[in-house]
Scaffold this motif. Structure first.
Motif, PDB file in Angstrom:
ATOM      1  N   VAL A 165      -7.309  65.077  -3.936  1.00  0.00           N
ATOM      2  CA  VAL A 165      -8.010  66.014  -4.822  1.00  0.00           C
ATOM      3  C   VAL A 165      -9.409  65.467  -5.043  1.00  0.00           C
ATOM      4  O   VAL A 165      -9.582  64.267  -5.244  1.00  0.00           O
ATOM      5  CB  VAL A 165      -7.284  66.126  -6.188  1.00  0.00           C
ATOM      6  N   ALA A 173      -6.367  69.499 -12.001  1.00  0.00           N
ATOM      7  CA  ALA A 173      -5.149  69.166 -11.269  1.00  0.00           C
ATOM      8  C   ALA A 173      -4.134  68.465 -12.179  1.00  0.00           C
ATOM      9  O   ALA A 173      -2.934  68.715 -12.102  1.00  0.00           O
ATOM     10  CB  ALA A 173      -5.482  68.293 -10.060  1.00  0.00           C
ATOM     11  N   VAL A 178      -0.705  69.655 -10.634  1.00  0.00           N
ATOM     12  CA  VAL A 178      -0.901  69.481  -9.195  1.00  0.00           C
ATOM     13  C   VAL A 178      -0.760  67.997  -8.860  1.00  0.00           C
ATOM     14  O   VAL A 178      -0.196  67.622  -7.847  1.00  0.00           O
ATOM     15  CB  VAL A 178      -2.284  69.995  -8.756  1.00  0.00           C
TER      16      VAL A 178
ATOM     17  N   GLY B 235      -2.912  76.553  -9.566  1.00  0.00           N
ATOM     18  CA  GLY B 235      -2.852  75.176  -9.108  1.00  0.00           C
ATOM     19  C   GLY B 235      -2.094  75.021  -7.801  1.00  0.00           C
ATOM     20  O   GLY B 235      -1.730  73.920  -7.422  1.00  0.00           O
ATOM     21  N   THR B 238      -6.255  74.391  -3.486  1.00  0.00           N
ATOM     22  CA  THR B 238      -7.635  74.087  -3.845  1.00  0.00           C
ATOM     23  C   THR B 238      -8.491  75.299  -3.469  1.00  0.00           C
ATOM     24  O   THR B 238      -8.056  76.151  -2.697  1.00  0.00           O
ATOM     25  CB  THR B 238      -8.156  72.870  -3.074  1.00  0.00           C
TER      26      THR B 238
END
Ligand code: NA
Ligand code: NA
Lengths: 325, 427, 182
Positions: A165, A173, A178, B235, B238
């Motif tokens: 990320v 996130a 995430v 989520g 991306t």
């Protein structure tokens, strides 16, 4: 003598507090005007982090500094400079880096045609979690954002899942689950507001100390007279490297205090993350994984010679040893 | 060095050398005349690390998405449906151009792709219904620019990538200004067509039954927008990965409409490769030029200049806006962003401005640059889709919309919350 | 001869573009699979790394196609207001600048690959991708771009010498009606 200097991330404290003043003012003044410099940073130049030392070796600029870990693509043996979880405080990290210095000198001479001038610490890379975590074992099964090959391999061995990320997306996130945890410097996490979206702070250096290597193009170095070489070596050791290391431990403690609310915080408001310190069991566990899996794999990447040299230097200092195959 | 760059840029561009190549040539010039270092040796690494980017792969994905929508006939249906809803306004079909562009902006990350999509479906209508070609094509060029303001947006991804700003937050921030801008375009069209009715062509009313029947044709775009944006905010993906969700979604929808065949897919991917390479040559050229400029010290020169002017925050913003308007005439937009962001954004945020807000402000300026001559990519795209007529007609037609964008810049400076309220509410 | 070369380059570029496009499409598929698998609790891992390589290679190989399709953006305001013979001169000069520049680029890309080969460099990721594996195809793409642009330039020169200006403008000019813009 005009030096073109490329610094590390322009937004981080190491550049603002040490690199920029040293190369911009301290060294030119100490040389009595003999050395002039032009300082920029690799992010301002739009350079890929992996290219910084490649281009230094080709003489595109004279001096460059960046995290040693960024250059391991071209030199797997350099991973030995920053093994995660072997140094729990700045003093130990400094000792490990000093022990590794002759190896780093040789790697930079061979791989990057460069002369190492200094190795300074970034803030140690700690762990922000948005899950209840009490020990290293609890990371098992969690999704963790980390960078660096050795850290990724360590997480794999721990049965945690590495997730990629971008830094700017970490808060989102963490919030959405995430990722469960993310690794960065305590100060960076504090100023980027990660404490808003995470609850537990593990102060174990899971991402290592990210030592930043400062090096000069070898041809440039050889073209300098002995007096200038000595001046640079002296100045950088006393006015750059030493102060950067001296402040490292204090900065870490300050940042932890800011994030958890335990102790004095000089950088702003205190936050209230749960502090999770490494126990002896955690350290023992980390060592087991390093010795059983992560370091032997590294020895295969880098070659047995480097593993042996590492054992005899860094390994002795931190008390870890790679079994030879 | 600044005169050299300016004259060199204008001179080489007017020689009709490809824009990307011009940027490389300027980089070579800076290396040769203003740098003591062999910067050319960095060129190969520059090319590799600029194009080896998981972020930029959003470009081909978004372009591909647009290609699929056009070639499966979905774009045409959307246009026809919107036509039924907005053509009663003074200006008639011109509103359908803006509305269709707005809809496609919500699925496309690129202004060029949006303008091309709308131009392809709208242009055949202009002559048939007797529209003034200037305003009609200008509206397409301007409406297309919304592609980078209304999420998703490649330019916002690049901005977030270069400034370490959260891309989902940037996307949220672009939504309100984007919709407002679309409404402003329609308002301006109404005003112009009330004053000069001959520009507007025929106003048409459709029976309510047909209007409601058309809604079904808008469904695919709504679904696609929900899939892309939903994946980001849930989520799951991306912002760059969401582009692949868009591709998958577009293929699925096209399949439901019966528009998928091997031939169609082949055409779509070939078109994607073409546009992607065109954009990437410019991006790589801009990266190399930026590298030489900062190695030669221009970046710090510029920064010192701006800082030493000693202006207050507001005045600095005005200077920055002015710089972007002027540069926007001449420089292709992605290169404009890539070259200026490392210099300008640290100064602006240093003055206490929110990087998310400034990102949106910059996008409006970039949108303007897309429709101001001589270098305005959207003007070229729309002109390319026309079968006849002179380029200058599109430029004239786009002018009122460029002025509208300038007003939008003022509004954003006066009311930063316009951009910041959504990210704050949904944080 | 010159015309046959131009046609051949065009045809090959189209084939290359088709192959490149399918790789991009496959990459989109791969990312989709990864997104789906993450929702099911597992992950392929490394799709972002692979996307980056795909982007670099696709970009390199698509460049020449964009050239033969006259898609690289050029500013037309001076050129378009001149007679055909002058326009062709503009086109030749622009193509010459491009061919020179791309030759320099391709030449400078080789040291990147050479360094990678010398150090047996691998990606700084858990995948440890050998960089030569992805940089050689990337370099080959730029090499093709350089080679094909010189081929086109020389062929166009031959046609100019033969006085076939209309043909030359069609091959290296600026597309006037690009309905295939998207
Ligand atoms: Na959009
Ligand atoms: Na413009």
């Amino acid at each position: 003598e005009q030096l073109n200097v490329v610094g590390s991330w322009s937004s981080l404290p190491l550049h603002k507090a040490y690199e920029a003043p040293f190369w911009g003012e301290t060294l030119p003044e100490a040389s009595g005007g003999k050395i002039t410099t032009q300082v920029t940073t690799h992010n301002e130049m739009n350079l890929g982090v992996a290219d910084v030392f490649r281009l230094l070796g080709q003489g595109v600029y004279d001096v460059a500094m960046t995290v040693g870990d960024y250059a391991v693509s071209d030199a797997p043996e350099l991973e030995g400079l920053d093994v995660p979880l072997v140094a729990m405080d700045a003093a130990k990290a400094k000792a490990a880096v000093d022990a590794a210095r002759p190896m780093v000198d040789e790697i930079f001479a061979n791989r990057f045609n460069s002369k190492v001038l200094a190795i300074a610490p970034y803030p140690p890379q700690v762990v922000f979690c948005n899950k209840e975590v009490a020990s290293l074992d609890d990371l098992k099964g969690l999704k963790i954002r980390a960078s660096g090959r050795m850290t990724a391999k360590f997480l794999e061995a721990l049965d945690a899942e590495g997730v990629n990320v971008a830094f700017s997306e970490v808060p989102g996130a963490l919030q959405k689950g995430v990722v469960d945890c993310a690794v960065t410097g305590a100060g960076s996490g504090y100023s980027a507001g990660w404490w808003e979206v995470s609850t537990h702070l593990l102060t174990i250096p899971l991402g290592g100390w990210d030592p930043v290597v400062t090096a000069m193009n070898m041809d440039k170095w050889n073209s300098l007279d002995a007096g200038t070489q000595e001046l640079i070596t002296d100045q950088i050791a006393t006015k750059f490297e030493a102060p950067a290391w001296d402040s490292a431990q204090g900065a870490l403690l300050n940042d932890i205090a800011c994030l958890t609310g335990n102790g004095e915080c000089e950088s702003g408001d205190k936050r209230s993350m749960v502090l999770v310190e490494a126990t002896d069991a955690d350290i023992a566990k980390a060592r087991d994984i390093l010795e059983a899996k992560v370091l032997p794999e590294w020895a295969e990447r880098a070659g047995a010679d480097w593993a042996k040299r590492w054992n005899d230097s860094v390994g002795k200092v931190v008390g870890v040893s790679i079994a030879s195959k | 060095m600044i005169p050299f760059i300016t004259i060199g840029l204008l001179g080489l561009l007017s020689l009709s050398i490809p824009v990307g190549i011009v940027l490389f040539l300027l980089g070579f010039g800076v290396d040769q005349f203003f740098s003591l270092f062999p910067l050319l040796r960095g060129l190969g690494n520059m090319v590799w690390s600029t194009s080896n980017s998981a972020t930029l792969i959003a470009i081909p994905f978004f372009v591909l998405l647009g290609e699929i929508l056009v070639r499966s006939g979905i774009a045409e249906r959307t246009y026809a449906a919107l036509d039924k809803w907005v053509s009663w306004l003074p200006g008639g079909l011109i509103h359908a151009n803006v509305a269709t562009a707005t809809m496609f902006s919500a699925t496309s990350g690129s202004s060029v792709a949006t303008a091309a999509t709308v131009a392809t479906v709208a242009m055949p209508q202009a002559d048939r219904l007797g529209y003034d070609p200037r305003l009609f094509s200008g509206a397409i060029a301007a409406g297309g620019t919304l592609g980078i303001m209304i999420p998703p947006s490649i330019n916002l991804i690049v901005y977030g990538f270069l400034t370490q700003t959260s891309i989902p937050q940037l996307f949220l921030a672009g939504l309100l200004p984007g919709i407002l801008l679309a409404l402003a375009f329609m308002l301006v069209t109404v005003c112009i067509c009330v004053i000069w009715p001959s520009l507007g062509g025929e106003r048409r009313r459709f029976p309510l039954r047909e209007m409601i029947g058309g809604l079904g044709d808008l469904l695919p775009i709504f679904l696609l927008f929900s899939a892309i944006i939903g994946a980001i905010y849930k989520g799951w993906a991306t912002p760059t990965e969401a582009a692949s969700v868009g591709v998958g979604g577009a293929l699925l929808i096209a399949a439901m409409f019966g528009g998928v065949s091997l031939g169609m897919i082949s055409e779509a991917i070939v078109g994607t490769v073409k546009i992607t390479s065109m954009i990437m040559l410019v991006i790589i050229g801009a990266s190399f030029l930026n590298f030489t400029l900062s190695a030669a010290g221009l970046s710090s020169e510029m920064r010192n200049l701006l800082e030493n002017l000693g202006f207050g925050p507001l005045m600095t913003i005005f200077v920055v806006v002015l710089i972007y308007i002027v540069l926007g005439f001449f420089i292709e937009t992605l290169s404009l962003m890539v070259v200026t962001i490392p210099i300008v954004v640290p100064i602006v945020t240093g003055l206490g401005y929110d990087p998310v807000w400034f990102g949106i402000l910059m996008i409006v300026l970039i949108e303007m640059a897309l429709i101001t001559p001589p270098v305005g990519l959207n003007l070229y795209v729309v002109q390319g889709a026309r079968k006849s007529g002179n380029m200058s007609e599109v430029m004239v037609g786009a002018a009122p919309y460029a002025f509208t964008m300038l007003c939008m810049v003022g509004v954003l400076i006066a009311y930063p919350d316009l951009a910041l309220i959504l990210p704050r509410l949904l944080q | 001869m010159a015309e046959r070369i131009l046609l051949a380059v065009r045809i090959w570029n189209k084939r290359i573009a088709l192959a490149t496009g399918f790789i991009l499409l496959a990459c989109a598929g791969l990312v989709l699979v990864d997104i789906t698998m993450r929702q099911l609790g597992s992950s392929l891992g490394g799709t972002d790394e692979i996307s980056g390589y795909v982007m670099a290679i696709a970009t390199a190989w698509g460049m020449s196609f964009a050239l033969t399709e006259l898609s690289h953006v050029r500013i037309d305001f001076l050129r378009s207001n001149t007679p055909q013979k002058t326009r062709v001169l503009f086109d030749l000069f622009a193509l010459f600048s491009l061919a020179m520049t791309v030759a320099i680029i391709a030449n400078q890309c080789w040291p990147v690959v050479a360094t990678t080969l010398k150090n047996a460099s691998t990606a700084n990721t858990p995948l440890e991708t050998p960089l030569a594996l992805v940089q050689i195809p990337w370099f080959a793409g730029w090499l093709w771009f350089a080679f094909s642009s010189w081929l086109i330039f020389l062929s166009a020169m031959v046609l100019v010498v033969k006085g076939r200006f209309k043909k030359v403008e069609g091959v290296i000019g600026i597309a006037s009606a690009q309905e295939e813009w998207l």
